[in-house]
Design a protein around this motif. Structure first.
Motif, PDB file in Angstrom:
ATOM      1  N   ILE A  64      38.219  42.315  33.137  1.00  0.00           N
ATOM      2  CA  ILE A  64      38.083  42.950  34.521  1.00  0.00           C
ATOM      3  C   ILE A  64      38.748  42.186  35.335  1.00  0.00           C
ATOM      4  O   ILE A  64      38.792  41.114  35.533  1.00  0.00           O
ATOM      5  CB  ILE A  64      36.498  43.101  34.948  1.00  0.00           C
ATOM      6  CG1 ILE A  64      35.661  43.880  33.722  1.00  0.00           C
ATOM      7  CG2 ILE A  64      36.647  43.966  36.444  1.00  0.00           C
ATOM      8  CD1 ILE A  64      35.925  45.338  33.526  1.00  0.00           C
ATOM      9  N   ILE A  65      39.647  42.701  36.163  1.00  0.00           N
ATOM     10  CA  ILE A  65      40.691  42.091  36.981  1.00  0.00           C
ATOM     11  C   ILE A  65      40.433  42.580  38.364  1.00  0.00           C
ATOM     12  O   ILE A  65      40.360  43.984  38.803  1.00  0.00           O
ATOM     13  CB  ILE A  65      42.213  42.243  36.588  1.00  0.00           C
ATOM     14  CG1 ILE A  65      42.451  41.874  35.244  1.00  0.00           C
ATOM     15  CG2 ILE A  65      43.036  41.549  37.715  1.00  0.00           C
ATOM     16  CD1 ILE A  65      43.899  42.234  34.834  1.00  0.00           C
ATOM     17  N   ALA A  66      39.976  41.819  39.316  1.00  0.00           N
ATOM     18  CA  ALA A  66      39.808  42.220  40.763  1.00  0.00           C
ATOM     19  C   ALA A  66      40.819  41.472  41.528  1.00  0.00           C
ATOM     20  O   ALA A  66      41.256  40.355  41.183  1.00  0.00           O
ATOM     21  CB  ALA A  66      38.163  42.030  41.139  1.00  0.00           C
ATOM     22  N   HIS A  67      40.569  41.734  42.776  1.00  0.00           N
ATOM     23  CA  HIS A  67      41.613  40.897  43.752  1.00  0.00           C
ATOM     24  C   HIS A  67      41.078  39.531  43.927  1.00  0.00           C
ATOM     25  O   HIS A  67      41.668  38.524  44.046  1.00  0.00           O
ATOM     26  CB  HIS A  67      41.728  41.598  44.943  1.00  0.00           C
ATOM     27  CG  HIS A  67      42.712  40.962  46.287  1.00  0.00           C
ATOM     28  ND1 HIS A  67      42.258  40.030  46.907  1.00  0.00           N
ATOM     29  CD2 HIS A  67      44.072  41.205  46.292  1.00  0.00           C
ATOM     30  CE1 HIS A  67      43.170  39.615  47.576  1.00  0.00           C
ATOM     31  NE2 HIS A  67      44.406  40.056  47.127  1.00  0.00           N
ATOM     32  N   GLY A  68      39.808  39.534  44.205  1.00  0.00           N
ATOM     33  CA  GLY A  68      39.019  38.284  44.631  1.00  0.00           C
ATOM     34  C   GLY A  68      39.055  37.879  46.416  1.00  0.00           C
ATOM     35  O   GLY A  68      39.677  38.891  46.790  1.00  0.00           O
ATOM     36  N   SER A  69      37.994  36.953  46.585  1.00  0.00           N
ATOM     37  CA  SER A  69      37.866  36.975  47.900  1.00  0.00           C
ATOM     38  C   SER A  69      37.418  35.679  48.403  1.00  0.00           C
ATOM     39  O   SER A  69      36.722  35.046  47.103  1.00  0.00           O
ATOM     40  CB  SER A  69      36.946  37.970  48.532  1.00  0.00           C
ATOM     41  OG  SER A  69      36.530  37.574  49.861  1.00  0.00           O
ATOM     42  N   SER A  70      37.538  34.961  49.370  1.00  0.00           N
ATOM     43  CA  SER A  70      36.922  33.643  49.905  1.00  0.00           C
ATOM     44  C   SER A  70      35.543  33.963  50.351  1.00  0.00           C
ATOM     45  O   SER A  70      34.689  32.777  50.382  1.00  0.00           O
ATOM     46  CB  SER A  70      37.656  33.068  50.969  1.00  0.00           C
ATOM     47  OG  SER A  70      37.741  33.957  52.017  1.00  0.00           O
ATOM     48  N   ASN A  71      34.749  35.122  50.249  1.00  0.00           N
ATOM     49  CA  ASN A  71      33.372  35.293  50.545  1.00  0.00           C
ATOM     50  C   ASN A  71      32.863  35.516  49.316  1.00  0.00           C
ATOM     51  O   ASN A  71      33.210  36.298  48.547  1.00  0.00           O
ATOM     52  CB  ASN A  71      33.626  36.926  51.449  1.00  0.00           C
ATOM     53  CG  ASN A  71      32.030  37.297  51.612  1.00  0.00           C
ATOM     54  OD1 ASN A  71      31.204  36.424  51.366  1.00  0.00           O
ATOM     55  ND2 ASN A  71      31.994  38.107  52.608  1.00  0.00           N
ATOM     56  N   PRO A  72      31.900  34.723  49.046  1.00  0.00           N
ATOM     57  CA  PRO A  72      31.211  34.771  47.953  1.00  0.00           C
ATOM     58  C   PRO A  72      30.404  35.964  47.590  1.00  0.00           C
ATOM     59  O   PRO A  72      30.303  36.279  46.531  1.00  0.00           O
ATOM     60  CB  PRO A  72      30.175  33.680  47.908  1.00  0.00           C
ATOM     61  CG  PRO A  72      30.724  32.571  49.275  1.00  0.00           C
ATOM     62  CD  PRO A  72      31.396  33.485  50.004  1.00  0.00           C
ATOM     63  N   LYS A  73      29.997  36.673  48.612  1.00  0.00           N
ATOM     64  CA  LYS A  73      29.226  37.950  48.374  1.00  0.00           C
ATOM     65  C   LYS A  73      30.039  38.893  47.815  1.00  0.00           C
ATOM     66  O   LYS A  73      29.674  39.936  46.979  1.00  0.00           O
ATOM     67  CB  LYS A  73      28.755  38.483  49.840  1.00  0.00           C
ATOM     68  CG  LYS A  73      27.930  39.769  49.630  1.00  0.00           C
ATOM     69  CD  LYS A  73      27.540  40.426  51.033  1.00  0.00           C
ATOM     70  CE  LYS A  73      26.537  41.595  50.640  1.00  0.00           C
ATOM     71  NZ  LYS A  73      27.108  42.740  49.896  1.00  0.00           N
ATOM     72  N   TRP A  74      31.428  38.883  48.016  1.00  0.00           N
ATOM     73  CA  TRP A  74      32.329  39.900  47.635  1.00  0.00           C
ATOM     74  C   TRP A  74      32.159  39.611  45.963  1.00  0.00           C
ATOM     75  O   TRP A  74      32.386  40.636  45.251  1.00  0.00           O
ATOM     76  CB  TRP A  74      33.826  39.551  48.246  1.00  0.00           C
ATOM     77  CG  TRP A  74      34.902  40.634  48.150  1.00  0.00           C
ATOM     78  CD1 TRP A  74      35.094  41.446  49.170  1.00  0.00           C
ATOM     79  CD2 TRP A  74      35.603  40.776  46.893  1.00  0.00           C
ATOM     80  NE1 TRP A  74      36.176  42.363  48.720  1.00  0.00           N
ATOM     81  CE2 TRP A  74      36.619  42.004  47.157  1.00  0.00           C
ATOM     82  CE3 TRP A  74      35.741  40.210  45.594  1.00  0.00           C
ATOM     83  CZ2 TRP A  74      37.466  42.265  46.407  1.00  0.00           C
ATOM     84  CZ3 TRP A  74      36.629  40.937  44.626  1.00  0.00           C
ATOM     85  CH2 TRP A  74      37.469  41.893  45.134  1.00  0.00           C
ATOM     86  N   GLU A  75      32.595  38.495  45.523  1.00  0.00           N
ATOM     87  CA  GLU A  75      32.525  38.239  44.292  1.00  0.00           C
ATOM     88  C   GLU A  75      31.315  38.357  43.633  1.00  0.00           C
ATOM     89  O   GLU A  75      31.191  38.934  42.305  1.00  0.00           O
ATOM     90  CB  GLU A  75      32.970  37.020  44.103  1.00  0.00           C
ATOM     91  CG  GLU A  75      34.621  36.507  44.241  1.00  0.00           C
ATOM     92  CD  GLU A  75      35.019  35.155  43.496  1.00  0.00           C
ATOM     93  OE1 GLU A  75      34.307  34.600  43.132  1.00  0.00           O
ATOM     94  OE2 GLU A  75      36.177  34.779  43.999  1.00  0.00           O
TER      95      GLU A  75
END
Length: 254
Positions: free
Chosen positions: A10-21
Motif C-alpha cells: 500500500i503506497i500513500a503520500h505520508g504526512s508529518s501529522n501522526p494522526k494522518w498515518e
C-alpha cells in the motif's frame, strides 16, 4: 500468481501529522486478506519508504507484489513518480527524487481511487451529511489539482465525472468544483449565487494541513457550510483496497 509468494504494498503520500498515518494504518488493518500487507509512504518517513517496503516483502519470500496507490486521483503527479520508481513506466515527465528500485519481484500495478463505485458511495455519504435542502444548495467539491497541464486535464476529467455521478443522486441547484492548483477556489465561491447555501466538500484522503489550514484560509470571510470530513476514516476505503486486490488477483488468473 503463486498466492504463497504474493504480497501487497500500500503506497500513500505520508504526512508529518501522526494522526494522518494512523488513519491510513487503521484502514489497512481492516482489509480482509490473508496476504502479507506492507504500508509505505512517498514522503515524511525514512523507515517506511517504498524501497524498504519492497525489501521487507522480498525478505519474506514474496515474488509478486500487488501495489495499490492510496491516492485520490490519477491526476496526481505522484502517481507517475511511483510508477517510475516501480518500473511500471520507463520514464516520467515529472521532476522526481525517486529512482528505479532494484528488485527481484514482479509488480502488479493498480490504479488510484478516482471515481470508483465504492469511492462515489463514500463521497455520497459525506455529501448527505452536509446537505439539508439540496434544491436550495450548491455543492462545491474541493480538490488538490495540478499546475501541470496533462495532469490538470486528468483532474478536470475526474471532477466532471464525479459531479455528473453526484447529480444523479442529489437534486442540487448546482454542483461545481474548485482546486488549490491552480488556485481558483475563492473565485469559484465568489461567483456562486448569493441566495443559495454553499456546501464545501474536500476530496482529500485524510484530515491534515490542507483541510485544517489551506482550504479554510482560502475561503476566509466567505459564507459556506463545511464539516471538513475527508475520505478517512471510513470503512469503504478498506473495501476499496480489498476490491483492488481482488481485481488484480482475478486478472492474473485469466
Amino acid at each position: 500468481m503463486n498466492m504463497s509468494q504474493t504480497g501487497v504494498l500500500i503506497i500513500a503520500h505520508g504526512s508529518s501529522n501522526p494522526k494522518w498515518e494512523k488513519d491510513i494504518e487503521e484502514a489497512v488493518l481492516k482489509v480482509n486478506t490473508e496476504l502479507p500487507v506492507v504500508i509505505s509512504y512517498l514522503e515524511f518517513s525514512e523507515e517506511k519508504t517504498i524501497e524498504k517496503g519492497i525489501q521487507q516483502l522480498e525478505s519474506d519470500g514474496i515474488k509478486t507484489i500487488v501495489s495499490i496507490p492510496l491516492f485520490i486521483s490519477s491526476g496526481s503527479t505522484h502517481i507517475d513518480e511511483i510508477k517510475y520508481a516501480l518500473g511500471v513506466i520507463a520514464e516520467t515527465p515529472v521532476d522526481t527524487d525517486l529512482h528505479p528500485i532494484e528488485m527481484a519481484c514482479d509488480i502488479v500495478w493498480c490504479e488510484p481511487m478516482d471515481d470508483h463505485a465504492l469511492v462515489m458511495d463514500l463521497v455520497s455519504e459525506r455529501v448527505a451529511s452536509l446537505s439539508v435542502n439540496p434544491e436550495k444548495e450548491v455543492l462545491l467539491l474541493v480538490a488538490h489539482g495540478s499546475d501541470e497541464s496533462s495532469f490538470h486535464e486528468k483532474w478536470e476529467e475526474l471532477l466532471q465525472r464525479m459531479k455528473q455521478a453526484l447529480a444523479t443522486r442529489f437534486p442540487f441547484k448546482q454542483i461545481v468544483h474548485g482546486t488549490l492548483h491552480p488556485d481558483n477556489l475563492r473565485s469559484t465561491v465568489a461567483r456562486l449565487p448569493q441566495e443559495t447555501e454553499t456546501l464545501v466538500l474536500p476530496l482529500f484522503l485524510c484530515e491534515g494541513y490542507f483541510t485544517n489550514k489551506v482550504i479554510p484560509n482560502r475561503l476566509e470571510g466567505l459564507s459556506y457550510h463545511w464539516e471538513g470530513k475527508t475520505y478517512l476514516p471510513h470503512p469503504l476505503v478498506s473495501s476499496w483496497i480489498e476490491n483492488q486486490l481482488e481485481a488484480a488477483l482475478a486478472n492474473d488468473r485469466q
